[in-house]
Design an enzyme around this catalytic site. Structure first.
Site, mmCIF file in Angstrom:
data_model
loop_
_atom_site.group_PDB
_atom_site.id
_atom_site.type_symbol
_atom_site.label_atom_id
_atom_site.label_comp_id
_atom_site.label_asym_id
_atom_site.label_seq_id
_atom_site.Cartn_x
_atom_site.Cartn_y
_atom_site.Cartn_z
ATOM 1 N N HIS A 16 -14.805 4.519 2.789
ATOM 2 C CA HIS A 16 -13.886 5.599 2.422
ATOM 3 C C HIS A 16 -12.451 5.168 2.720
ATOM 4 O O HIS A 16 -12.190 3.996 2.988
ATOM 5 C CB HIS A 16 -14.272 6.902 3.142
ATOM 6 C CG HIS A 16 -14.244 6.800 4.626
ATOM 7 N ND1 HIS A 16 -13.142 7.117 5.378
ATOM 8 C CD2 HIS A 16 -15.196 6.396 5.515
ATOM 9 C CE1 HIS A 16 -13.410 6.920 6.661
ATOM 10 N NE2 HIS A 16 -14.653 6.480 6.770
ATOM 11 N N ALA A 17 -11.512 6.078 2.683
ATOM 12 C CA ALA A 17 -10.084 5.738 2.743
ATOM 13 C C ALA A 17 -9.677 4.942 3.994
ATOM 14 O O ALA A 17 -8.943 3.968 3.892
ATOM 15 C CB ALA A 17 -9.237 7.002 2.641
#
Length: 89
Positions: A16-17
């Site tokens: 994810h980010a």
């Protein structure tokens, strides 16, 4: 010279980010061109947005490809980051 290595996303939230940003920052520290490949789709490992387009949940198999003067070192550093689960666990 080109180097390649395969690995599995092993942290519980996937790529994810936050881990994508860590990976991109690490890749930017090297002169080599660094790419991630998933199911034939290639992303520039120096770009958070490119990495996120690969949509990698936990258990995803990826390949890292690096070309350039410090390509081998770049791959080793990325594999270490992945092995450490991006410092999240």
């Amino acid at each position: 010279m080109e180097f390649r290595a395969s690995f599995v996303i092993n942290n519980k939230l996937g790529l994810h980010a936050r881990p994508a940003a860590k990976l991109a920052k690490l890749a930017c520290a090297y002169k080599a061109q660094v790419f991630l490949v998933r199911a034939g789709q290639m992303a520039d490992a120096k770009s958070v947005l490119d990495i996120l387009t690969l949509a990698c949940p936990p258990g995803t198999n990826l390949e890292v490809v690096a070309k350039g003067p410090d390509a081998e070192e770049a791959i080793e550093a990325i594999l270490k980051l992945v092995k450490e689960k991006f410092g999240e666990e």
